[in-house]
Design a protein around this motif. Structure first.
Motif, mmCIF file in Angstrom:
data_model
loop_
_atom_site.group_PDB
_atom_site.id
_atom_site.type_symbol
_atom_site.label_atom_id
_atom_site.label_comp_id
_atom_site.label_asym_id
_atom_site.label_seq_id
_atom_site.Cartn_x
_atom_site.Cartn_y
_atom_site.Cartn_z
ATOM 1 N N VAL A 62 0.837 -1.201 0.000
ATOM 2 C CA VAL A 62 0.000 0.000 0.000
ATOM 3 C C VAL A 62 0.871 1.251 0.000
ATOM 4 O O VAL A 62 0.636 2.194 -0.765
ATOM 5 C CB VAL A 62 -0.938 0.010 1.235
ATOM 6 C CG1 VAL A 62 -1.646 1.358 1.350
ATOM 7 C CG2 VAL A 62 -1.963 -1.102 1.127
ATOM 8 N N TYR A 63 1.905 1.251 0.860
ATOM 9 C CA TYR A 63 2.771 2.426 0.959
ATOM 10 C C TYR A 63 3.449 2.744 -0.370
ATOM 11 O O TYR A 63 3.447 3.894 -0.829
ATOM 12 C CB TYR A 63 3.825 2.208 2.041
ATOM 13 C CG TYR A 63 4.793 3.363 2.142
ATOM 14 C CD1 TYR A 63 4.482 4.490 2.894
ATOM 15 C CD2 TYR A 63 5.997 3.340 1.451
ATOM 16 C CE1 TYR A 63 5.353 5.564 2.971
ATOM 17 C CE2 TYR A 63 6.875 4.413 1.517
ATOM 18 C CZ TYR A 63 6.541 5.517 2.282
ATOM 19 O OH TYR A 63 7.402 6.576 2.333
ATOM 20 N N PHE A 64 4.029 1.729 -1.010
ATOM 21 C CA PHE A 64 4.774 1.984 -2.234
ATOM 22 C C PHE A 64 3.851 2.315 -3.409
ATOM 23 O O PHE A 64 4.257 3.030 -4.325
ATOM 24 C CB PHE A 64 5.686 0.794 -2.560
ATOM 25 C CG PHE A 64 6.882 0.718 -1.658
ATOM 26 C CD1 PHE A 64 7.798 1.762 -1.613
ATOM 27 C CD2 PHE A 64 7.081 -0.375 -0.829
ATOM 28 C CE1 PHE A 64 8.900 1.716 -0.763
ATOM 29 C CE2 PHE A 64 8.183 -0.424 0.013
ATOM 30 C CZ PHE A 64 9.097 0.624 0.043
ATOM 31 N N ARG A 65 2.620 1.813 -3.384
ATOM 32 C CA ARG A 65 1.650 2.242 -4.402
ATOM 33 C C ARG A 65 1.344 3.725 -4.254
ATOM 34 O O ARG A 65 1.276 4.470 -5.230
ATOM 35 C CB ARG A 65 0.363 1.417 -4.312
ATOM 36 C CG ARG A 65 0.461 0.030 -4.914
ATOM 37 C CD ARG A 65 -0.916 -0.511 -5.287
ATOM 38 N NE ARG A 65 -1.823 -0.529 -4.162
ATOM 39 C CZ ARG A 65 -1.984 -1.569 -3.341
ATOM 40 N NH1 ARG A 65 -1.268 -2.665 -3.533
ATOM 41 N NH2 ARG A 65 -2.825 -1.515 -2.336
ATOM 42 N N LEU A 66 1.154 4.154 -3.007
ATOM 43 C CA LEU A 66 0.905 5.568 -2.760
ATOM 44 C C LEU A 66 2.139 6.400 -3.081
ATOM 45 O O LEU A 66 2.038 7.498 -3.636
ATOM 46 C CB LEU A 66 0.503 5.783 -1.291
ATOM 47 C CG LEU A 66 -0.858 5.236 -0.879
ATOM 48 C CD1 LEU A 66 -0.977 5.195 0.641
ATOM 49 C CD2 LEU A 66 -1.984 6.072 -1.473
ATOM 50 N N ASP A 67 3.312 5.894 -2.740
ATOM 51 C CA ASP A 67 4.558 6.622 -2.953
ATOM 52 C C ASP A 67 4.865 6.797 -4.438
ATOM 53 O O ASP A 67 5.552 7.748 -4.827
ATOM 54 C CB ASP A 67 5.703 5.881 -2.264
ATOM 55 C CG ASP A 67 6.926 6.760 -2.058
ATOM 56 O OD1 ASP A 67 6.742 7.918 -1.627
ATOM 57 O OD2 ASP A 67 8.049 6.302 -2.327
ATOM 58 N N SER A 68 4.364 5.895 -5.263
ATOM 59 C CA SER A 68 4.618 5.973 -6.704
ATOM 60 C C SER A 68 3.872 7.132 -7.362
ATOM 61 O O SER A 68 4.196 7.554 -8.470
ATOM 62 C CB SER A 68 4.202 4.661 -7.386
ATOM 63 O OG SER A 68 2.786 4.525 -7.379
ATOM 64 N N GLY A 69 2.841 7.654 -6.669
ATOM 65 C CA GLY A 69 2.059 8.760 -7.213
ATOM 66 C C GLY A 69 1.047 8.355 -8.258
ATOM 67 O O GLY A 69 0.434 9.200 -8.921
ATOM 68 N N THR A 198 -3.797 13.049 2.212
ATOM 69 C CA THR A 198 -3.302 14.021 1.237
ATOM 70 C C THR A 198 -3.832 13.713 -0.151
ATOM 71 O O THR A 198 -4.235 14.615 -0.897
ATOM 72 C CB THR A 198 -1.759 14.033 1.224
ATOM 73 O OG1 THR A 198 -1.275 14.360 2.531
ATOM 74 C CG2 THR A 198 -1.229 15.046 0.230
ATOM 75 N N LEU A 199 -3.827 12.430 -0.513
ATOM 76 C CA LEU A 199 -4.340 11.999 -1.816
ATOM 77 C C LEU A 199 -5.785 12.427 -2.007
ATOM 78 O O LEU A 199 -6.191 12.844 -3.097
ATOM 79 C CB LEU A 199 -4.225 10.475 -1.938
ATOM 80 C CG LEU A 199 -4.809 9.829 -3.195
ATOM 81 C CD1 LEU A 199 -3.964 10.195 -4.412
ATOM 82 C CD2 LEU A 199 -4.876 8.311 -3.039
ATOM 83 N N CYS A 200 -6.567 12.356 -0.938
ATOM 84 C CA CYS A 200 -7.991 12.690 -1.010
ATOM 85 C C CYS A 200 -8.264 14.183 -0.783
ATOM 86 O O CYS A 200 -9.420 14.593 -0.734
ATOM 87 C CB CYS A 200 -8.772 11.854 0.010
ATOM 88 S SG CYS A 200 -8.760 10.080 -0.327
ATOM 89 N N THR A 219 -10.087 15.073 8.416
ATOM 90 C CA THR A 219 -11.159 15.792 7.715
ATOM 91 C C THR A 219 -10.950 15.621 6.213
ATOM 92 O O THR A 219 -9.868 15.914 5.695
ATOM 93 C CB THR A 219 -11.153 17.291 8.082
ATOM 94 O OG1 THR A 219 -11.280 17.422 9.510
ATOM 95 C CG2 THR A 219 -12.315 18.005 7.410
ATOM 96 N N LEU A 220 -11.990 15.135 5.534
ATOM 97 C CA LEU A 220 -11.902 14.845 4.108
ATOM 98 C C LEU A 220 -13.053 15.491 3.346
ATOM 99 O O LEU A 220 -14.161 15.632 3.886
ATOM 100 C CB LEU A 220 -11.945 13.327 3.866
ATOM 101 C CG LEU A 220 -10.806 12.501 4.470
ATOM 102 C CD1 LEU A 220 -11.166 11.021 4.405
ATOM 103 C CD2 LEU A 220 -9.511 12.773 3.719
#
Length: 224
Positions: A62-69, A198-200, A219-220
């Motif tokens: 999950v982390y590296f998927r998010l880190d890839s952007g 941050t992504l959301c 908060t989203l």
């Protein structure tokens, strides 16, 4: 950057080696032990270690998927109350097993547009930490609220809390807050929370006092 990557690889290798050693050692003990109770105990240890290892690997993915952007939010209509229901169903047994009082307060019944699965993922990470760092007899409370164009998820506990230095680093990758008997994570849970938030397009804050528990508030955006 290279130094950071080397440190990350070293941390990952170290964290995965522990459950692997436990699995290997207890597999050997099963072969040599003749008593049924001992063999069952070794088998349970192997099962628990494998579960921890699977959780670590999943967190890394999950982390590296998010880190890839390359990850993007999946925005769809959903009932806000379903967030509270899912977290209640998933975590009430875990809290009960540790003799913790667990309360979910839902103040949001509207249908909104947002990324439901990521909100649940955020809540799950925060609750996993709350249960891990709250001794038996403590209290964990989840509050879900609806604001103007946003939704707020707050997770509070009466656990060990954090000092100011820990709070400054709590969202750093591979940072482990403090030694604790039940702490078997790899220091990625809260880093993932921050990256998903941050992504959301949201924000996350923490309020904590050493020895007096913690409150994480996320908060989203969630348009009606």
């Amino acid at each position: 950057l290279i130094t950071s990557r080397k440190k990350a690889v070293h941390t990952i290798t170290h964290e995965l080696r522990t459950p692997l050693t436990s699995i290997s050692g207890n597999a050997e003990l099963i072969q040599n032990d003749t008593e049924a109770d001992c063999r069952m105990r070794h088998a349970q240890t192997i099962h628990d270690a494998a579960g921890r290892m699977a959780g670590m690997i999943n967190s890394l993915l999950v982390y590296f998927r998010l880190d890839s952007g390359k990850e993007t939010p999946s925005t769809k209509p959903f009932k806000l109350c379903s967030i509270a229901e899912t977290l209640q169903t998933e975590f009430a047994p875990l809290a009960d097993g540790k003799h913790l009082a667990f309360t979910v307060e839902n103040h949001a019944d509207e249908i909104v547009s947002g990324d439901k699965n990521r909100i649940i993922s955020i809540g799950s990470n925060l609750l996993s930490n709350a249960i891990r760092f709250t001794p038996a007899g403590g209290q964990i409370t989840v509050v879900l609220r609806r604001g103007e164009g946003e939704v707020t998820v707050s997770v509070s506990d009466t656990g060990i809390g954090m000092d100011e230095e820990t709070q400054r680093h709590i969202f750093d990758r591979f940072y482990r807050a403090a030694p604790y008997p039940d702490d078997r994570g790899n220091g990625l849970g809260l880093s993932i929370v921050r990256r998903v938030v941050t992504l959301c397009g949201g924000r996350v804050t923490v309020f904590s006092r050493l020895g007096n528990g913690s409150t994480f508030t996320v908060t989203l955006p969630a348009e009606e």
